[in-house]
Design an enzyme around this catalytic site. Structure first.
Site, PDB file in Angstrom:
ATOM      1  N   PHE B 268       0.727  -1.212   0.147  1.00 19.79           N
ATOM      2  CA  PHE B 268       0.204   0.028  -0.071  1.00 19.79           C
ATOM      3  C   PHE B 268       0.769   1.329  -0.066  1.00 19.79           C
ATOM      4  O   PHE B 268       0.301   2.303   0.639  1.00 19.79           O
ATOM      5  CB  PHE B 268      -0.847  -0.087   1.371  1.00 19.79           C
ATOM      6  CG  PHE B 268      -1.598  -1.288   1.345  1.00 19.79           C
ATOM      7  CD1 PHE B 268      -2.640  -1.629   0.329  1.00 19.79           C
ATOM      8  CD2 PHE B 268      -1.567  -2.307   2.218  1.00 19.79           C
ATOM      9  CE1 PHE B 268      -3.394  -2.749   0.365  1.00 19.79           C
ATOM     10  CE2 PHE B 268      -2.192  -3.427   2.462  1.00 19.79           C
ATOM     11  CZ  PHE B 268      -3.131  -3.929   1.368  1.00 19.79           C
ATOM     12  N   ILE B 494       1.908  -6.490  -5.689  1.00 23.53           N
ATOM     13  CA  ILE B 494       1.602  -6.469  -4.337  1.00 23.53           C
ATOM     14  C   ILE B 494       0.275  -6.908  -3.958  1.00 23.53           C
ATOM     15  O   ILE B 494      -0.325  -6.899  -2.787  1.00 23.53           O
ATOM     16  CB  ILE B 494       1.828  -4.908  -3.734  1.00 23.53           C
ATOM     17  CG1 ILE B 494       1.011  -3.936  -4.411  1.00 23.53           C
ATOM     18  CG2 ILE B 494       3.275  -4.553  -3.776  1.00 23.53           C
ATOM     19  CD1 ILE B 494       1.075  -2.526  -3.796  1.00 23.53           C
ATOM     20  N   GLY B 495      -0.483  -7.427  -4.936  1.00 20.29           N
ATOM     21  CA  GLY B 495      -1.778  -7.826  -4.632  1.00 20.29           C
ATOM     22  C   GLY B 495      -2.786  -7.634  -5.715  1.00 20.29           C
ATOM     23  O   GLY B 495      -3.826  -8.409  -5.745  1.00 20.29           O
ATOM     24  N   PRO B 662     -11.692  -8.175 -14.928  1.00 21.87           N
ATOM     25  CA  PRO B 662     -12.919  -7.684 -14.322  1.00 21.87           C
ATOM     26  C   PRO B 662     -12.828  -8.342 -13.077  1.00 21.87           C
ATOM     27  O   PRO B 662     -13.231  -7.478 -11.922  1.00 21.87           O
ATOM     28  CB  PRO B 662     -14.055  -8.128 -15.069  1.00 21.87           C
ATOM     29  CG  PRO B 662     -13.486  -8.468 -16.295  1.00 21.87           C
ATOM     30  CD  PRO B 662     -12.092  -8.886 -16.371  1.00 21.87           C
ATOM     31  N   LYS B 663     -12.510  -9.428 -12.763  1.00 21.52           N
ATOM     32  CA  LYS B 663     -12.628 -10.021 -11.330  1.00 21.52           C
ATOM     33  C   LYS B 663     -11.533  -9.459 -10.414  1.00 21.52           C
ATOM     34  O   LYS B 663     -12.007  -8.946  -9.235  1.00 21.52           O
ATOM     35  CB  LYS B 663     -12.080 -11.564 -11.472  1.00 21.52           C
ATOM     36  CG  LYS B 663     -12.678 -12.604 -10.558  1.00 21.52           C
ATOM     37  CD  LYS B 663     -12.330 -13.824 -10.867  1.00 21.52           C
ATOM     38  CE  LYS B 663     -13.128 -14.727  -9.658  1.00 21.52           C
ATOM     39  NZ  LYS B 663     -13.232 -16.148 -10.102  1.00 21.52           N
ATOM     40  N   GLN B 668     -10.135  -5.212  -6.144  1.00 24.98           N
ATOM     41  CA  GLN B 668      -9.268  -3.969  -5.899  1.00 24.98           C
ATOM     42  C   GLN B 668     -10.219  -2.787  -5.468  1.00 24.98           C
ATOM     43  O   GLN B 668      -9.493  -1.872  -4.466  1.00 24.98           O
ATOM     44  CB  GLN B 668      -8.467  -3.649  -7.206  1.00 24.98           C
ATOM     45  CG  GLN B 668      -7.000  -2.944  -6.836  1.00 24.98           C
ATOM     46  CD  GLN B 668      -6.293  -2.482  -8.018  1.00 24.98           C
ATOM     47  OE1 GLN B 668      -6.455  -3.023  -9.103  1.00 24.98           O
ATOM     48  NE2 GLN B 668      -5.353  -1.975  -7.630  1.00 24.98           N
ATOM     49  N   LYS B 731      -6.458   3.379 -17.432  1.00 25.24           N
ATOM     50  CA  LYS B 731      -6.046   4.491 -16.737  1.00 25.24           C
ATOM     51  C   LYS B 731      -5.502   4.460 -15.130  1.00 25.24           C
ATOM     52  O   LYS B 731      -5.325   5.371 -14.790  1.00 25.24           O
ATOM     53  CB  LYS B 731      -7.234   5.453 -16.581  1.00 25.24           C
ATOM     54  CG  LYS B 731      -7.718   5.863 -18.153  1.00 25.24           C
ATOM     55  CD  LYS B 731      -8.389   7.156 -17.989  1.00 25.24           C
ATOM     56  CE  LYS B 731      -9.802   7.148 -17.504  1.00 25.24           C
ATOM     57  NZ  LYS B 731     -10.508   8.329 -17.767  1.00 25.24           N
ATOM     58  N   GLU B 735      -5.660   3.749  -7.062  1.00 28.67           N
ATOM     59  CA  GLU B 735      -5.732   4.877  -6.165  1.00 28.67           C
ATOM     60  C   GLU B 735      -7.100   5.369  -6.150  1.00 28.67           C
ATOM     61  O   GLU B 735      -7.704   5.515  -5.095  1.00 28.67           O
ATOM     62  CB  GLU B 735      -4.877   6.071  -6.488  1.00 28.67           C
ATOM     63  CG  GLU B 735      -3.494   5.608  -6.714  1.00 28.67           C
ATOM     64  CD  GLU B 735      -2.617   4.915  -5.669  1.00 28.67           C
ATOM     65  OE1 GLU B 735      -2.585   5.137  -4.678  1.00 28.67           O
ATOM     66  OE2 GLU B 735      -1.949   3.936  -6.150  1.00 28.67           O
TER      67      GLU B 735
END
Lengths: 212, 768
Positions: B268, B494-495, B662-663, B668, B731, B735
């Protein structure tokens, strides 16, 4: 959960034997532990190695993922550090070392236990299951399958603990509805925030009704 | 039985996010994570999980004062403790070549400061600073050894209280040097427009220190394979940036430093910087001549690897009575350390989000005796959005307008800051989709008008935006005779599911099925990539994947066409039409043009075909303003007696360009919303200023959201490509998933209770 897994295990001869040795050793260790000054003084007098040898010589028998293990561990070693650092079972994770995050969850005699809060020597003769012990050959456990299907993780670090906890959650009867699942899974933190997907995975496994 | 009173029996709606109806047939499909099996079986290896031969353990001892000098370190007992190999501090640490870089006179502080140097001298800059490393043969022996180290200090008066010291805030050095710096003072239009605005609000907002706290503790395994060859298994967000950093620090050619980060257990932002504990492990490995593993404790995660800085903000907003913004003045003061200046883009969106003709922003930093912050998810923009989007809600309420209508009234079709057209902006589509999904029509303007049993019900919204960043990246692609595609890139994951997204881009570009594609990452020896950060990975690495796949097609085309005959059609085929099906290269729509890859390779006497392609941002970056946008809606229930807040539902709509996976993208977004719930309601790292020490140093005291805190979260994507931003049309997502969530919840709480809370987190005490 609770303490009953300490008493529900029959003590056979050899386990009892090693427990006696353990107690013999621990009487010295307890004396040291309650008087930290003694430790410091002993260290200054180069007695450290003698203390260490006492620490080193605790035999421990466990069954880990179906394999009987004869180990020799320091009594101060946690179950978590034993798994990760000595047995190379790194699937069980360290996230806090305080029992606050659930990443270290394993099954002891079928019940979920925080392995970071538990000294290895407390599990003499007990059956430990870690994430590595869930698969049967190539066949994933239904909960592992469901986590993949519902994308119940991102970075994957909390995942073994979530899965071990999720299985126990269903076995305990604490997965009757989503509210229960959220409540009884709240000891397993996922900082990536995949919670809703984890709840979906558990719900599906529960509804499929397989014996876990 | 204990039961969360917020819980409803409503069926989860999470599945709806995956509803393929929102995606065209030609679009990317949901794919299970390519590394899912490794993660659910415990086989994925993180930085502390490499069992190198001769591995030993290091444990850090931290400072117990916030400012001063170390008088003495008594390490005798520790050195004699069983199994201890070394006790390392500034007294005996080997010299790190890169530490001696400053040409300045030693009495002069460096301009922008510099990262804390582990074991460099006897200065203590904050409470919790690493002072000593104890290295031993086992973790327990190192821990015990560390408990025996005695450190004596010469204490000095410390300053850690932000509020008490805020008058000492300064303009960042980079802004002093360069008035065009993004953190320099900004003015658009009339400086004093606020004064004469017909409707005004003037408010201050506070965001406390928040800590990334990924579940994986920061960990490094450092191994000197030779005197001049260093291998690091390190929890970082960039393998090559870390390689560059330590090559410089140890005066080594970069190729002599290898950084592995195959799996990263969340970060993060805290892996965007190299920290003293990493150098400590490298020093220790050099001194004991063995591989050293160093894992921080959860307490040390609060002081050694950065945090979202405590930030004060003030917004003055002026509008006409019919709802046109005439002025926004936005000021911010963010905390940093005494030795290193940290800045972030707290004020950027205030300059570009709304069509206000007059805007002033003013950014300052406050140096305190604390460790250096680092970007935390959404970074400054998430902090800034809490103030800006709260202020927009306050103004809408003052005007008696619906908050969405007010935003639409001040919607801007081009960037008023850069004065460029947007590459794409589909925020209106987000408003429309989200309004319906949250049930916005149930919202009443007057706070406290909606109830559910004894609970007050409120609805709120907040907008997010973040630059559609893109950097240079390269990918190696290798096609074998069976039609398997192997790709490599130094990027980390990182995930978010980087490997999964890249496999999908490669499959989409080549037609090769996803199960025949492998994307390897997290190794500095792979082709070029920067950090995984700033929502830039898919935008940067995705185009390189595409370029590498297309280059393979060109190579194949040339190889096939050179044989002439029936395959001459390949010479003129467009790369889009070339597809790989079942080990064959084909031209779409031309059944006779078919070449078996195995036969082709055999004829040309090759085993494999390989290419490495780099992709870079293009000149469109100068012609367009490129941002991703998001819209977050929250429904909260607040108990009028206890002040308990339950987030009942969150709806997130993202304008992130093409959604590749998409998944994982939806996941996220859910994760960002979860982080936003933490920001809004629970997270705060508190210092006891008598000692300058955090008192919230574990999960019992620092509250991150748990299962019971997180409701149904619905995610929608506009899913329209932005090919000006990059060729894959993405894009960025990481964040905007969190930016705007905290104000959406704060605004919903106002709508429920009439209480405007401007200091996060909104704990029950603030509502009763």
């Amino acid at each position: 959960m609770g303490d009953n897994h300490y008493s529900d295990q029959p003590e056979n001869e050899s386990f009892a034997e090693s427990r006696r040795n353990f107690l013999k050793n621990t009487s010295l260790l307890t004396a040291i532990a309650v008087t930290p000054g003694v430790v410091a003084k002993a260290a200054e007098n180069d007695l450290g190695e003698k203390i260490a040898s006492a620490f080193d010589k605790v035999p421990l028998k466990m069954e880990i993922n179906g394999v009987k293990q004869q180990l020799s561990v320091e009594p101060r070693v946690t179950l978590l550090d034993l798994l990760r650092e000595q047995l190379n079972l790194t699937g069980t994770k360290k996230g806090c070392d305080y029992g606050q995050c659930g990443a270290c969850t394993v099954h002891v005699n079928g019940q979920r236990v925080l392995s970071c809060l538990s000294l290895a020597v407390m599990h003499e003769g007990q059956k430990i299951t870690t994430i590595e012990g869930l698969t049967k050959g190539d066949q994933l456990h239904p909960m592992q399958e469901a986590f993949i299907k519902h994308d119940g993780f991102q970075c994957g670090y909390c995942t073994p603990g979530q899965i071990m906890s999720a299985i126990a959650c269903i076995r305990e009867g604490h997965a009757e509805n989503e509210a229960d699942i959220r409540e009884f899974m709240s000891g397993n933190i996922c900082r990536c925030g995949a919670y809703p997907n984890i709840v979906d995975a558990i719900t599906e496994v529960k509804n499929n009704g397989q014996k876990l | 039985m204990l039961r969360n009173p917020c819980e409803s029996k409503e069926k989860s709606l999470n599945q709806q996010i995956m509803n393929e109806a929102f995606f065209d047939k030609k679009d990317y499909k949901s794919l299970d994570r390519v590394d899912g099996r490794l993660k659910v079986t415990g086989a994925a290896r993180y930085s502390a999980e490499y069992q190198l031969p001769g591995l030993v353990y290091a444990v850090l001892v931290e400072s117990k004062i916030a400012k001063g000098t170390i008088k003495s370190i008594d390490s005798r007992a520790a050195e004699r403790a069983p199994g201890v190999l070394a006790v390392i501090s500034h007294v005996n640490a080997i010299k790190v070549p890169g530490y001696q870089t400053s040409n300045q006179h030693p009495s002069e502080p460096p301009v922008n400061g510099q990262p804390l140097r582990a074991f460099y001298d006897n200065n203590v800059y904050y409470n919790g600073q690493p002072i000593v490393a104890v290295v031993a043969s086992t973790l327990e022996k190192a821990q015990f050894g560390a408990s025996l180290v005695k450190i004596q200090y010469e204490k000095e008066q410390h300053k850690t209280d932000f509020d008490a010291n805020m008058d000492n805030a300064v303009l960042p050095a980079q802004a002093k040097k360069n008035p065009k710096s993004p953190v320099a003072d900004y003015n658009r239009g009339d400086k004093n427009a606020f004064v004469n605005a017909p409707v005004k609000i003037d408010a201050e907002y506070v965001l406390p220190t928040e800590v990334h706290n990924p579940m994986e503790l920061q960990a490094i395994t450092a191994y000197w394979e030779a005197d001049d060859r260093l291998t690091l298994y390190d929890k970082v967000q960039g393998t090559q940036p870390t390689q560059q950093h330590f090559a410089k620090e140890w005066n080594l050619p970069p190729e002599n430093v290898k950084v592995i980060a195959t799996f990263v257990g969340g970060a993060f932002g805290n892996g965007l910087h190299n920290w003293p504990h990493e150098t400590a492990a490298i020093i220790a490995a050099k001194q004991v001549k063995k591989p050293v593993k160093l894992v921080l404790t959860r307490e040390q995660m609060f002081t050694m690897v950065g945090y979202r800085p405590y930030t004060w903000q003030k917004i003055q907003m002026g509008a006409t009575k019919d709802g046109k913004l005439v002025a926004i003045n936005h000021e911010s003061v963010g905390q940093t350390s005494s030795y290193e200046e940290f800045t972030e883009s707290t004020l950027q969106q205030t300059r570009m989000m709304y069509a206000s003709p007059n805007v002033n922003t003013r950014y300052r930093i406050l140096k305190l005796d604390v460790s250096t912050p680092i970007w935390m998810r959404g970074p400054g923009e998430a902090t800034g959005a809490f103030a800006l989007e709260s202020a927009m809600d306050e103004m809408a309420f003052s005007l008696g307008m619906d908050p969405i209508e007010f935003r639409l009234m001040n919607y801007t079709d081009s960037d008023p800051d850069k004065q460029l057209p947007w590459s794409t902006k589909y925020l209106k589509e987000c408003y429309d989709a989200g309004k319906e999904k949250i049930g916005w029509d149930k919202r009443k303007m007057q706070p406290g008008s909606v109830r559910s049993g004894e609970w007050l019900v409120g609805y709120g919204m907040g907008t997010g935006t973040f630059g559609a960043n893109r950097g240079a990246a390269a990918v190696r692609a290798q096609l074998d005779a069976d039609g398997n595609l192997l790709m490599q890139c130094a990027i980390t994951d990182i995930g978010p599911g980087t490997g999964t997204a890249m496999v999908q881009i490669a499959s989409n570009t080549t037609g090769i099925s996803t199960d025949k594609i492998i994307f390897q990452l997290g190794n500095s020896q792979f082709p070029k990539a920067g950090n995984q950060g700033g929502s830039s990975t898919v935008n940067s690495v995705g185009p390189a994947v595409q370029a590498a796949c297309n280059a393979l097609k060109e190579q194949l085309k040339t190889m096939i066409a050179s044989k002439g005959g029936s395959n001459a059609a390949f010479a003129s085929a467009k790369k889009e039409d070339i597809v790989f099906v079942n080990g064959q290269v084909q031209i779409a729509g031309n059944d006779s043009a078919k070449v078996d890859i195995r036969t082709l390779f055999k004829q040309n006497n090759i085993q494999k075909m390989e290419t490495t392609q780099e992709s870079r941002p293009d000149e469109n970056r100068n012609k367009y303003s490129m941002y991703a946008f998001s819209m977050h809606f929250a429904e909260v229930h607040v108990h009028p007696l206890t002040g308990q807040v339950c987030v009942k539902k969150v709806v997130c709509c993202g304008d992130a360009g093409t959604i590749i996976s998409p998944k994982t993208a939806a996941n996220q977004m859910i994760g960002g919303a979860t982080g936003g719930i933490g920001m809004a309601l629970t997270e705060s790292a508190v210092i006891d200023h008598r000692f300058g020490r955090y008192v919230t140093k574990d999960f019992a005291e620092y509250h991150v959201p748990v299962h019971a805190d997180v409701p149904h979260i619905e995610v929608f994507f506009v899913n329209k490509p932005d090919t000006l931003a990059d060729p894959v049309g993405s894009k960025g997502l990481g964040e905007i998933a969190i930016i705007g969530v905290a104000p959406a919840i704060a605004n919903a709480i106002f709508n429920a209770t009439g209480k405007r809370i401007r200091e996060l987190p909104i704990t029950p005490d603030k509502l009763i």
